[in-house]
Write an enzyme that holds these catalytic residues in place. Structure first.
Site, PDB file in Angstrom:
ATOM      1  N   LYS A 149     -18.312   2.939   7.763  1.00 14.52           N
ATOM      2  CA  LYS A 149     -17.580   2.288   6.667  1.00 14.52           C
ATOM      3  C   LYS A 149     -16.103   2.173   7.003  1.00 14.52           C
ATOM      4  O   LYS A 149     -15.413   1.267   6.505  1.00 14.52           O
ATOM      5  CB  LYS A 149     -17.795   3.035   5.352  1.00 14.52           C
ATOM      6  CG  LYS A 149     -17.533   4.539   5.397  1.00 14.52           C
ATOM      7  CD  LYS A 149     -16.129   4.941   5.068  1.00 14.52           C
ATOM      8  CE  LYS A 149     -15.990   6.446   5.126  1.00 14.52           C
ATOM      9  NZ  LYS A 149     -14.649   6.942   4.834  1.00 14.52           N
TER      10      LYS A 149
ATOM     11  N   ARG B 210      -6.841   5.014   4.319  1.00 17.23           N
ATOM     12  CA  ARG B 210      -6.040   4.898   5.543  1.00 17.23           C
ATOM     13  C   ARG B 210      -6.538   3.754   6.419  1.00 17.23           C
ATOM     14  O   ARG B 210      -5.747   3.047   7.050  1.00 17.23           O
ATOM     15  CB  ARG B 210      -6.086   6.219   6.315  1.00 17.23           C
ATOM     16  CG  ARG B 210      -5.457   7.374   5.583  1.00 17.23           C
ATOM     17  CD  ARG B 210      -5.282   8.584   6.474  1.00 17.23           C
ATOM     18  NE  ARG B 210      -6.537   9.183   6.883  1.00 17.23           N
ATOM     19  CZ  ARG B 210      -7.177  10.123   6.198  1.00 17.23           C
ATOM     20  NH1 ARG B 210      -6.693  10.542   5.036  1.00 17.23           N
ATOM     21  NH2 ARG B 210      -8.295  10.656   6.648  1.00 17.23           N
TER      22      ARG B 210
END
EC number: 1.1.1.94
Length: 333
Positions: free
Chosen positions: A191, A255
């Site tokens: 992912k 992030r």
């Protein structure tokens, strides 16, 4: 109960905060004396969460061996590329029969091993039934703020999974167990690659249609790889699959999405990584996933294009153009 956590990054700290909230005595391992002092004296992680107060029962130490010795459970949360070396260092000091929970995500670049394969390779066989893997839609700061969160706990040993599930589950933190270790790991690692692509689309100014397309086709890629590796396809509809993918692709605290967003805005990868305080696992995982897909013969168009962008300096606009101009296909995995 005494718990040792390897890694005082955002996620290790968040897991420690939950366990300390439950009344357990928790010690985080960090390489930084300054970070350890900040946690022990001021109850805050000065490097990763300077604005949040941590529970009194959460402590820190720079002594890795002391963090794992004589503990009732060990949680491992370092970046995946550092895992092998850490396990070599601690394997002779792990107490017998304690649960070992991994919260690291990624695929090792050179060996193309999943985190579970690293654990089973580096630790003696006597520990293998004690291993479990935690993954799901869980931003660390929200966990410390006690925001309701769910995750998956995967283990090949049902008793271990249920024991870890019981230890972690709390008023704001719910866990679901599964025997599908491979599925949980593949979802948790891949992912991050798709999130970089979603971030690029956002950085280029595309709308939510584009993001939804990337999430949908990204889940398709992740599922295809998982099935090839022996995972249960239903796992990818759970917390560690769809749940984690949606959060990581859409959340501003992601992030990996941030890396993609800044690339889409025209910054170089070198500039982006040098300015970040934490590891964006998706950058390294893109390389290992691309190589693993080539090895296994799995078609992964988004991953391939993210690889071209990160490692061959392909223009982000060309990446989107390449994805949209692919041969037309029937829907489905």
């Amino acid at each position: 109960m005494k718990i040792g956590i390897i890694g005082a990054g955002s996620f290790g700290t968040a897991l420690g905060s939950i366990l300390a909230d439950k009344g357990y005595d928790v010690t985080l391992w960090t390489r930084s004396e300054e970070q350890a002092r900040s946690i022990n004296e001021n109850h805050m992680n000065s490097k990763h969460m300077p604005d949040l107060v941590l529970p009194d029962r959460l402590k820190a130490s720079t002594d890795l061996i002391q963090v794992v010795k004589d503990k009732d459970m060990i949680v491992s949360a370092p970046p995946s590329h550092a895992l092998s070396g850490i396990l070599k260092e601690i394997k002779d000091h792990i107490p017998p029969k304690v649960p070992i929970v991994s919260a690291s995500k990624g695929i090792e670049n050179e060996s193309l091993r999943l985190v579970s394969e690293i654990f089973e390779s580096e630790l003696p066989g006597q520990f293998h039934s004690q291993l479990s893997y935690l993954s799901g839609p869980s931003f660390a700061k929200e966990m410390v703020k006690r925001v309701p969160t769910i995750v998956s706990i995967a283990s090949k040993n049902e008793a271990t999974a249920k024991r870890v599930q019981e230890i972690f589950s709390f008023t704001y933190f719910r866990t679901y167990w599964t025997p599908d270790v491979v599925g949980v790991e593949v979802g948790g690692a891949l992912k991050n690659v798709i999130a970089i692509a979603a971030g690029v689309a956002d950085g280029l100014g595309f709308g939510q249609n584009t993001r939804a397309a990337l999430i949908t086709r990204g889940l398709n890629e992740i599922t295809r790889m998982g099935i090839k590796m022996g995972a249960d396809p239903m796992t990818f509809l759970g917390p560690s699959g769809m749940g984690d993918l949606v959060l990581t692709c859409c959340g501003e605290a992601s992030r990996n999405r941030t890396v993609g967003f800044r690339l889409g805005k025209g910054e170089s990868l070198k500039e982006i990584l040098s300015s970040m305080n934490e590891v964006a696992e998706g950058v390294k995982t893109t390389l290992s996933t691309k190589n693993l897909a080539d090895k296994l013969g799995v078609e992964m168009a988004i991953t391939q294009e993210v690889y071209h962008m990160l490692y061959e300096d392909k223009d982000p606009k060309e990446v989107v153009r390449a994805l949209m101009s692919r041969d037309l296909k029937r829907e489905g995995v």
